[in-house]
Design a protein around this motif. Structure first.
Motif, PDB file in Angstrom:
ATOM      1  N   TYR A 191       0.855  -1.191   0.000  1.00 49.02           N
ATOM      2  CA  TYR A 191       0.000   0.000   0.000  1.00 49.02           C
ATOM      3  C   TYR A 191       0.885   1.232   0.000  1.00 49.02           C
ATOM      4  O   TYR A 191       1.761   1.375   0.862  1.00 49.02           O
ATOM      5  CB  TYR A 191      -0.895  -0.022   1.238  1.00 49.02           C
ATOM      6  N   GLN A 196      -2.110   5.579  -1.079  1.00 50.25           N
ATOM      7  CA  GLN A 196      -3.261   5.923  -1.899  1.00 50.25           C
ATOM      8  C   GLN A 196      -3.828   4.722  -2.648  1.00 50.25           C
ATOM      9  O   GLN A 196      -5.034   4.600  -2.800  1.00 50.25           O
ATOM     10  CB  GLN A 196      -2.886   7.005  -2.918  1.00 50.25           C
ATOM     11  N   ARG A 197      -2.932   3.848  -3.101  1.00 49.05           N
ATOM     12  CA  ARG A 197      -3.343   2.697  -3.899  1.00 49.05           C
ATOM     13  C   ARG A 197      -2.704   1.430  -3.361  1.00 49.05           C
ATOM     14  O   ARG A 197      -1.633   1.467  -2.761  1.00 49.05           O
ATOM     15  CB  ARG A 197      -2.903   2.869  -5.354  1.00 49.05           C
ATOM     16  N   ASP A 239      -7.878   0.011  -6.091  1.00 50.63           N
ATOM     17  CA  ASP A 239      -8.512   0.852  -5.080  1.00 50.63           C
ATOM     18  C   ASP A 239      -8.442   0.135  -3.730  1.00 50.63           C
ATOM     19  O   ASP A 239      -8.829  -1.035  -3.629  1.00 50.63           O
ATOM     20  CB  ASP A 239      -9.964   1.116  -5.471  1.00 50.63           C
TER      21      ASP A 239
END
Length: 223
Positions: free
Chosen positions: A94, A97-98, A112
């Motif tokens: 991770y 953000q992604r 996501d």
């Protein structure tokens, strides 16, 4: 020695480990100094566990061929959700953000962190040559560190371009004095960044030790 390590996460106090093999796959909280397993939960017996990432207060753990990602509460290890995806699952990290995911190919997928929807991808290249077999991942800033399966190398990858900016050679680490019996071990796999010391924890499948290391340019390395 019984941990078929597939994912590694350091949170500042504990080492969290995702393990593989059908019937033996778990999420574990481990005391780093002793190796003692303080908490664990098993994946379904038909699942071969793979990469592990911490997203805020929840862990996401992949499966190899089952096309299932398991979401666990960080403290209780309670299973709160499952995601489905196509293809194989290998490594996961991770970047804030992604989620970055590998599947054994030369492609890193971006997903996501809440829905696990595929939102992007990048091809990994070293001077124009595809680099595949990307396994366990660790996100550090704008870079992704990836074990290259069946080798003693870790690739440092620019997440924006997919360019390999460095290859880290871990050959010889298991021959260090004091490591002890290394019979029955499998391949290098497992990377966790320790930001408070700017170092990394690395290990492998069924390895007897976790090593705390610094990655330095070859001309600076001490032999």
């Amino acid at each position: 020695r019984d941990a078929f390590t597939q994912g590694l996460v350091w949170d500042g106090r504990w080492l969290f480990e995702g393990t593989g093999l059908e019937g033996r796959s778990e999420l574990r909280r481990v005391e780093l100094e002793s190796g003692r397993v303080e908490q664990s939960t098993a994946l379904p017996p038909e699942v071969f566990g793979e990469g592990l990432a911490l997203v805020e207060q929840r862990f996401v753990q992949l499966s190899w061929l089952n096309q299932r990602a398991f979401v666990f509460e960080r403290d209780s290890f309670a299973l709160v959700r499952e995601h489905r995806y196509e293809g194989e699952g290998w490594g996961l990290c991770y970047d804030g953000q992604r989620l970055v995911m590998s599947n054994g190919s030369d492609v890193l997928q971006f997903r996501d962190p809440q829905t696990f929807e595929l939102i992007g991808r990048v091809e990994v290249r070293a001077r124009g040559v595809a680099v595949s077999q990307l396994n366990e991942l660790e996100c550090v800033g704008g870079e992704v560190y990836a074990n290259i399966w069946l080798t003693q190398q870790i690739a440092r990858i620019d997440a924006a371009t997919g360019e390999v900016t460095g290859l880290i050679d871990t050959n010889g680490i298991l021959e260090l004095e004091g490591v002890g019996d290394t019979s029955g071990i499998d391949v290098l796999n497992g990377i966790a960044y320790v930001p408070e010391r700017d170092r990394f924890l690395i290990t492998g499948k069924l390895w007897p030790r976790v090593f705390e290391v610094q990655f330095v340019p070859q001309e600076s390395a001490v032999r």
